[in-house]
Design an enzyme around this catalytic site. Structure first.
Site, short mmCIF file in Angstrom:
data_model
loop_
_atom_site.label_atom_id
_atom_site.label_comp_id
_atom_site.label_asym_id
_atom_site.label_seq_id
_atom_site.Cartn_x
_atom_site.Cartn_y
_atom_site.Cartn_z
N LYS A 13 0.83 -1.22 0.00
CA LYS A 13 0.00 0.00 0.00
C LYS A 13 0.86 1.26 0.00
O LYS A 13 0.62 2.18 -0.76
CB LYS A 13 -0.95 0.02 1.21
N ARG A 86 -9.76 0.65 9.10
CA ARG A 86 -9.32 -0.72 9.44
C ARG A 86 -10.39 -1.45 10.25
O ARG A 86 -10.19 -2.61 10.59
CB ARG A 86 -8.03 -0.65 10.25
N ARG A 120 11.58 -5.88 4.82
CA ARG A 120 11.31 -4.45 4.62
C ARG A 120 12.26 -3.56 5.40
O ARG A 120 12.57 -3.81 6.56
CB ARG A 120 9.87 -4.17 5.04
N ARG A 150 11.20 -1.28 10.92
CA ARG A 150 10.11 -0.93 11.84
C ARG A 150 10.06 -1.91 12.99
O ARG A 150 10.25 -3.10 12.80
CB ARG A 150 8.77 -0.95 11.09
N ARG A 161 -0.55 -9.11 13.35
CA ARG A 161 -1.16 -8.08 12.48
C ARG A 161 -2.01 -8.74 11.39
O ARG A 161 -3.06 -8.24 11.03
CB ARG A 161 -0.07 -7.20 11.86
P1 AMP Z 1 0.71 0.65 8.98
O1 AMP Z 1 1.86 1.61 8.87
O2 AMP Z 1 -0.46 1.03 8.14
O3 AMP Z 1 1.13 -0.78 8.80
O4 AMP Z 1 0.19 0.77 10.49
C1 AMP Z 1 1.02 0.42 11.58
C2 AMP Z 1 0.20 0.21 12.83
O5 AMP Z 1 -0.46 1.45 13.18
C3 AMP Z 1 -0.93 -0.80 12.73
O6 AMP Z 1 -0.49 -2.14 12.93
C4 AMP Z 1 -1.85 -0.33 13.85
O7 AMP Z 1 -1.35 -0.71 15.12
C5 AMP Z 1 -1.73 1.20 13.75
N1 AMP Z 1 -2.76 1.77 12.84
C6 AMP Z 1 -2.54 2.40 11.65
N2 AMP Z 1 -3.70 2.78 11.09
C7 AMP Z 1 -4.69 2.36 11.94
C8 AMP Z 1 -6.11 2.41 11.91
N3 AMP Z 1 -6.77 2.97 10.89
N4 AMP Z 1 -6.78 1.87 12.98
C9 AMP Z 1 -6.14 1.31 14.02
N5 AMP Z 1 -4.81 1.21 14.10
C10 AMP Z 1 -4.07 1.73 13.07
#
Ligand code: AMP
Length: 208
Positions: A13, A86, A120, A150, A161
């Site tokens: 994404k 989400r 990554r 990360r 996740r």
């Molecule tokens: P990402 O960078 O999109 O993989 O997001 C990393 C982490 O941020 C996720 O595993 C969640 O813990 C948190 N997170 C990001 N976006 C959301 C969302 N819309 N709702 C809840 N948690 C989020």
């Protein structure tokens, strides 16, 4: 245009968002990146988010709505949402604020996701993602920062996740399918292949 980029962690994404954002001139909102910035700056939102991110859980919906609303304030003519919504509650709350045009659902199987995430590297400054198998660089080619891994990109957290994605996030596709906004994108293959599929889906959407 108001686009949602949907799909499991590691589907690409962030990488695709970079290309879409450039080609269509849309601001890219990555809620994960906003949370990571808050964590780095030790804001109250960051302190709450850290607890969840480290365990591979979703941050609470009310916190995410605060994050989203302040990001959307900066967008006048459309946006590209990456990592939001989400949960069904987030999708319903988003519907009350604005109407998205299209949801690009990037589909990829979970073993490929684990492999991609465990390879990554990310730029802590501009957020660009790199894959160790493709890029043998240690410095970001956009902003020159040293790449890092990360904290939530380790196997145990990745599996959690994915579990959270299957149970809480994937069902949201039904919400958008019923609104006739869901476009399926095959996430396998090169970055260019996937981007080509996205371009085609956006072109088809535009002709509707
Ligand atoms: P990402 O960078 O999109 O993989 O997001 C990393 C982490 O941020 C996720 O595993 C969640 O813990 C948190 N997170 C990001 N976006 C959301 C969302 N819309 N709702 C809840 N948690 C989020």
């Amino acid at each position: 245009m108001k686009i949602v980029l949907f799909g499991p962690p590691g589907a690409g994404k962030g990488t695709q968002a970079e290309h879409i954002s450039k080609m269509y001139g849309l601001p890219h909102i990555s809620t994960g990146a906003v949370l990571r910035k808050n964590i780095e700056e030790k804001t109250p939102i960051g302190l709450v988010a850290l607890e969840y991110i480290e365990r591979g859980k979703l941050a609470p919906d009310d916190v995410m709505m605060q994050v989203l609303e302040s990001e959307l304030e900066k967008c006048e003519n459309g946006f590209l949402l990456d990592g939001f919504p989400r949960t069904l509650a987030q999708a319903e709350a988003l519907d009350k604020i604005t109407s998205v045009d299209v949801v690009l659902n990037i589909e990829i199987d979970s073993e490929e996701v684990v492999d991609r995430i465990l390879n990554r590297m990310v730029c802590p400054k501009c957020g660009k993602n790199y894959n160790k198998k493709i890029h043998s660089v240690e410095i970001c080619d956009i902003c020159g920062s040293a790449l890092t891994v990360r904290k939530d990109d380790n196997e145990e957290v990745v599996r959690e996740r994915l579990h959270v994605y299957e149970n809480q996030t994937k069902p949201v596709t039904e919400h958008y399918r019923l609104q006739n906004k869901l476009a399926h994108i095959d996430g396998r293959g090169s970055i260019e292949d996937v981007f080509e599929r996205i371009r085609k889906a956006l072109y088809d959407y535009d002709k509707k």
